[in-house]
Design a protein around this motif. Structure first.
Motif, mmCIF file in Angstrom:
data_model
loop_
_atom_site.group_PDB
_atom_site.id
_atom_site.type_symbol
_atom_site.label_atom_id
_atom_site.label_comp_id
_atom_site.label_asym_id
_atom_site.label_seq_id
_atom_site.Cartn_x
_atom_site.Cartn_y
_atom_site.Cartn_z
ATOM 1 N N SER A 293 0.824 -1.208 0.000
ATOM 2 C CA SER A 293 0.000 0.000 0.000
ATOM 3 C C SER A 293 0.861 1.262 0.000
ATOM 4 N N THR A 294 0.464 2.232 -0.808
ATOM 5 C CA THR A 294 1.074 3.567 -0.768
ATOM 6 C C THR A 294 0.079 4.593 -0.250
ATOM 7 N N TYR A 295 -1.037 4.116 0.271
ATOM 8 C CA TYR A 295 -2.145 4.987 0.652
ATOM 9 C C TYR A 295 -2.607 4.622 2.054
ATOM 10 N N THR A 296 -2.931 5.634 2.837
ATOM 11 C CA THR A 296 -3.517 5.426 4.156
ATOM 12 C C THR A 296 -4.981 5.829 4.108
ATOM 13 N N GLY A 297 -5.865 4.891 4.383
ATOM 14 C CA GLY A 297 -7.286 5.196 4.347
ATOM 15 C C GLY A 297 -8.107 3.969 4.016
ATOM 16 N N ASN A 298 -9.410 4.196 3.778
ATOM 17 C CA ASN A 298 -10.342 3.114 3.488
ATOM 18 C C ASN A 298 -10.215 2.672 2.028
ATOM 19 N N GLN A 310 -22.526 -3.839 -15.186
ATOM 20 C CA GLN A 310 -23.701 -3.906 -14.324
ATOM 21 C C GLN A 310 -23.575 -5.004 -13.268
ATOM 22 N N ASN A 311 -22.502 -5.753 -13.333
ATOM 23 C CA ASN A 311 -22.328 -6.860 -12.397
ATOM 24 C C ASN A 311 -20.991 -6.696 -11.665
ATOM 25 N N VAL A 312 -20.885 -5.579 -10.932
ATOM 26 C CA VAL A 312 -19.684 -5.255 -10.165
ATOM 27 C C VAL A 312 -20.016 -5.331 -8.684
ATOM 28 N N ASN A 313 -19.179 -5.978 -7.925
ATOM 29 C CA ASN A 313 -19.391 -6.149 -6.483
ATOM 30 C C ASN A 313 -18.147 -5.679 -5.740
ATOM 31 N N PHE A 314 -18.285 -5.397 -4.466
ATOM 32 C CA PHE A 314 -17.121 -4.981 -3.678
ATOM 33 C C PHE A 314 -17.335 -5.347 -2.221
ATOM 34 N N ILE A 315 -16.211 -5.408 -1.502
ATOM 35 C CA ILE A 315 -16.243 -5.472 -0.043
ATOM 36 C C ILE A 315 -15.314 -4.389 0.475
ATOM 37 N N ALA A 316 -15.656 -3.814 1.616
ATOM 38 C CA ALA A 316 -14.816 -2.806 2.252
ATOM 39 C C ALA A 316 -13.739 -3.505 3.071
ATOM 40 N N LEU A 317 -12.485 -3.155 2.810
ATOM 41 C CA LEU A 317 -11.372 -3.713 3.565
ATOM 42 C C LEU A 317 -11.080 -2.846 4.778
ATOM 43 N N ASP A 318 -10.277 -3.362 5.678
ATOM 44 C CA ASP A 318 -9.865 -2.553 6.830
ATOM 45 C C ASP A 318 -9.066 -1.350 6.355
ATOM 46 N N ASP A 319 -8.988 -0.317 7.189
ATOM 47 C CA ASP A 319 -8.164 0.842 6.850
ATOM 48 C C ASP A 319 -6.731 0.396 6.602
ATOM 49 N N LEU A 320 -6.173 0.810 5.476
ATOM 50 C CA LEU A 320 -4.807 0.440 5.130
ATOM 51 C C LEU A 320 -3.846 1.550 5.506
ATOM 52 N N LEU A 321 -2.596 1.178 5.745
ATOM 53 C CA LEU A 321 -1.534 2.127 6.067
ATOM 54 C C LEU A 321 -0.518 2.128 4.931
ATOM 55 N N ALA A 322 0.013 3.293 4.621
ATOM 56 C CA ALA A 322 1.015 3.401 3.560
ATOM 57 C C ALA A 322 2.272 2.633 3.938
ATOM 58 N N LYS A 355 -9.716 3.432 -3.854
ATOM 59 C CA LYS A 355 -9.993 4.258 -2.689
ATOM 60 C C LYS A 355 -11.506 4.333 -2.477
ATOM 61 N N GLN A 356 -11.913 4.213 -1.246
ATOM 62 C CA GLN A 356 -13.338 4.333 -0.965
ATOM 63 C C GLN A 356 -13.818 5.767 -1.147
ATOM 64 N N SER A 357 -12.944 6.739 -0.890
ATOM 65 C CA SER A 357 -13.354 8.146 -0.885
ATOM 66 C C SER A 357 -13.684 8.678 -2.273
ATOM 67 N N ASP A 358 -12.827 8.410 -3.265
ATOM 68 C CA ASP A 358 -13.040 9.020 -4.577
ATOM 69 C C ASP A 358 -12.928 8.042 -5.747
ATOM 70 N N GLY A 359 -12.765 6.740 -5.470
ATOM 71 C CA GLY A 359 -12.721 5.762 -6.540
ATOM 72 C C GLY A 359 -11.406 5.676 -7.281
ATOM 73 N N THR A 360 -10.342 6.310 -6.766
ATOM 74 C CA THR A 360 -9.036 6.196 -7.410
ATOM 75 C C THR A 360 -8.555 4.745 -7.385
ATOM 76 N N VAL A 361 -8.140 4.252 -8.538
ATOM 77 C CA VAL A 361 -7.661 2.868 -8.621
ATOM 78 C C VAL A 361 -6.277 2.772 -7.993
ATOM 79 N N LEU A 362 -6.091 1.806 -7.124
ATOM 80 C CA LEU A 362 -4.844 1.665 -6.370
ATOM 81 C C LEU A 362 -4.022 0.454 -6.798
ATOM 82 N N SER A 363 -4.504 -0.333 -7.732
ATOM 83 C CA SER A 363 -3.781 -1.545 -8.098
ATOM 84 C C SER A 363 -4.026 -1.867 -9.566
ATOM 85 N N GLU A 364 -3.250 -2.795 -10.064
ATOM 86 C CA GLU A 364 -3.537 -3.368 -11.372
ATOM 87 C C GLU A 364 -4.858 -4.138 -11.311
ATOM 88 N N THR A 365 -5.412 -4.472 -12.462
ATOM 89 C CA THR A 365 -6.600 -5.320 -12.545
ATOM 90 C C THR A 365 -6.161 -6.708 -12.976
#
Length: 585
Positions: A293-298, A310-322, A355-365
């Motif tokens: 992780s390079t990001y601290t947050g949800n 139309q078939n996208v799902n997600f789970i919220a992970l614990d807060d990550l630390l950079a 990122k939960q806050s603004d949808g910024t992609v944090l990883s490869e797909t």
């Protein structure tokens, strides 16, 4: 020491098994530790015939004269009959080398500095050597005089207790590194850090686990040591290192490209795996991804079915630390169990982090294809990859085999009849050699297999439990028809020998994590290991991995005595109209 500069350091996060290289430069390093006497002559035109210059030292007094034509063999003449300055200084170098003293004690070079041609004479050895050109004994208007620069040599024995020292501090481990003094750059290397603790989550639950053991902090210190008096200590900020490394070939390619693994990782937002994208798995596969992780947050873990927005799902992970590694457990059975529904037309799914806050992609797909075909010889292995703290999995679907071998040794009986007493009795150990095969795989997957073969930690996953294994041999086969597909056969054993036999199995069957209600049949195959045949009214149908009944009036009964499952549907059907499922073997 007046100046100390680190010109190169590892990236913010480096790999522990690859070189950590520091280059330290000081402006008086050579002067303090010993220098070579040198003198340089700069020319703005070709000298005239009869011009001369003089070099003196404690050992000689030499006068060199410019002549119009080939110089004699005295070593004191220099041919000036050339059309260009480049030609002139090139052959001046050769004429100077004819001189006995110049050839024995000095190296002669030439070049251009700020568009002015020069010839440089430098002592071969470091040491106390006076070298000068007296101004009153030189007559050469074409030469910019006095010499552009000159310097007497300083013998390094005058400062033999002077040195630069470095120390690499990693957790509670420290190692002193002393560089050589051949150049102004002092390079400090440390090859491999102390072993870090590994580990992973087992059994699995959907979500993340922090893996602080995969990252270590360190700092680098350097100072001047002059007769055991240390000064000008320089200390870097806290740097970080990740378990593992890249191959020597890849490391060299990165160095040649003046890049680092960290820069490549940032650009591609990789998970910590070398598994090829588009990997084939099944619903019972174990899937672990490791995220630096390079990001601290949800953060959220997303997965998309068959590329359908139309078939996208997600789970919220614990807060990550950079600057922390997280193990993300994303086995497909757990993902679809979380959804609470069964996907009947699942071909593939994509995984990524945002990122939960603004949808910024944090990883490869990463994309995973689902193999629905039943595999009689399926085996799955979990192993640490080259990041050492991260674990990948592999399926082997080709035909395999196993055998039992015994190894006997002697021991003394504890209970015996005196008349029949024998000291050298035998006792045996059982080992269980196994063979398995990947089935046909692509070249890309075959290359990835090297991670498995080189792994320091491997397990077979059987019925939800982990059994440590070691590989005894491997063989790669190319398909005969010339296509670019291959198979890999390995022979392995469990990392233990059996000395006792027990009738208690002790291994619980692993239930399929995918569930679809009380009338959902979760897994092909019965206790006998065979696959299920669907036969309404006694006529066999196309096999599928799962069978689900919906609607009112459905009753499912296990007929253990006849090794079959009976499904009854209300509506006045007779016994002959029942739907039977039975093991083929």
């Amino acid at each position: 020491m007046t100046n100390l500069t680190i010109t190169h350091t590892p990236a913010a996060i480096a790999l522990s098994d690859n070189d950590l290289l520091f280059k330290v430069v000081t402006d008086n390093y050579l002067q303090s530790a010993g220098t070579k006497a040198h003198i340089a002559f700069y020319f703005n035109s070709i000298p005239a015939v009869g011009d001369y210059f003089r070099i003196v030292s404690d050992y000689f007094d030499l006068t060199f004269t410019f002549v119009d034509g080939t110089a004699d063999n005295s070593g004191l003449q220099i041919n000036r009959n050339w059309n260009e300055l480049f030609e002139f200084r090139t052959f001046m170098l050769l004429d100077l080398q004819k001189n006995y003293y110049i050839n024995k004690y000095f190296n002669v070079t030439h070049g251009i500095d700020t568009d002015i041609d020069y010839v440089k004479i430098e002592a071969k050895e470091v040491g106390d050597f006076n070298l000068a050109q007296p101004d009153d004994s030189t007559d050469c208007p074409a030469m910019l005089g006095p010499p552009y620069y000159d310097n007497d040599g300083a013998n390094k024995t005058y400062r033999n207790n002077y040195r630069l020292e470095g120390k690499l501090s990693i957790l509670d481990f420290e190692d002193s590194i002393i560089p050589t003094h051949d150049t102004q750059e002092a390079a400090f290397n440390y090859k491999k850090m102390p072993e870090l603790q590994g580990g992973f989550a087992w059994p699995e639950t959907l979500g993340t686990i922090e893996r602080p053991d995969m990252i270590a902090e360190y700092r680098f210190q350097v100072w001047e040591n002059d007769n055991s008096v240390r000064s000008a200590i320089f200390k870097t900020s806290i740097l970080k290192v990740l378990q593992g490394g890249v191959s020597k070939k890849d490391y060299k390619s990165l160095i040649d490209a003046e890049s680092t693994w960290y820069e490549m990782w940032q650009e591609n937002q990789w998970f910590l795996t070398w598994q090829p994208n588009g990997h084939v798995i099944d619903l019972n596969s174990t899937l672990k991804l490791y995220h630096l992780s390079t990001y601290t947050g949800n953060v959220r873990l997303y997965w998309k079915i068959n590329g359908d927005p139309q078939n996208v799902n997600f789970i919220a992970l614990d807060d990550l630390l950079a600057n922390t590694v997280y193990e993300i457990i994303a086995s497909p059975g757990l993902l679809f169990s979380f959804m609470g529904s069964y996907i009947t037309d699942l071909e593939y799914f994509d995984l990524w982090l945002e990122k939960q806050s603004d949808g910024t992609v944090l990883s490869e797909t990463r994309r995973y294809y689902i193999d629905w075909q039943y595999c009689e010889f399926r085996r799955e292995f979990l192993f640490s990859n080259s990041y050492r703290g991260a674990y990948d999995t592999l399926r082997f679907t080709g035909k395999g085999s196993e055998s039992w071998e015994t190894e006997s040794y002697t021991y003394e009986h504890k209970v015996y009849d005196e008349e029949l007493k024998k000291i050298n009795q035998s006792r045996s150990k059982l080992s269980n050699p196994q063979k398995t095969n990947t089935g046909w795989i692509s070249r890309e997957v075959l290359e990835y297999m090297q991670e498995f073969l080189l792994s320091e930690d491997r397990y077979e996953i059987r019925n939800g439990k982990l059994y440590p294994v070691y590989i005894t041999s491997s063989k790669i086969t190319k398909r005969a028809d010339g296509e670019y597909i291959y198979s890999l056969e390995i022979e392995f054993q469990y990392s233990f020998n059996e000395e006792y036999f027990s009738s208690v199995d002790g291994i619980q069957e692993q239930s399929n994590p995918v569930s679809g209600g009380s009338n959902f049949i979760p897994q092909i195959g019965g206790a006998g290991g065979g696959h299920v045949i669907i036969a309404p009214d006694g006529t066999e149908m196309q096999q599928r991995a799962y069978l689900k009944f919906i609607g009112a009036g459905v009753t499912v009964t296990d007929d253990e005595g006849n090794n079959q499952t009976i499904v009854e549907i209300e509506g006045g059907k007779t016994a002959s109209d029942r739907l039977y499922m039975f093991n083929k073997y």
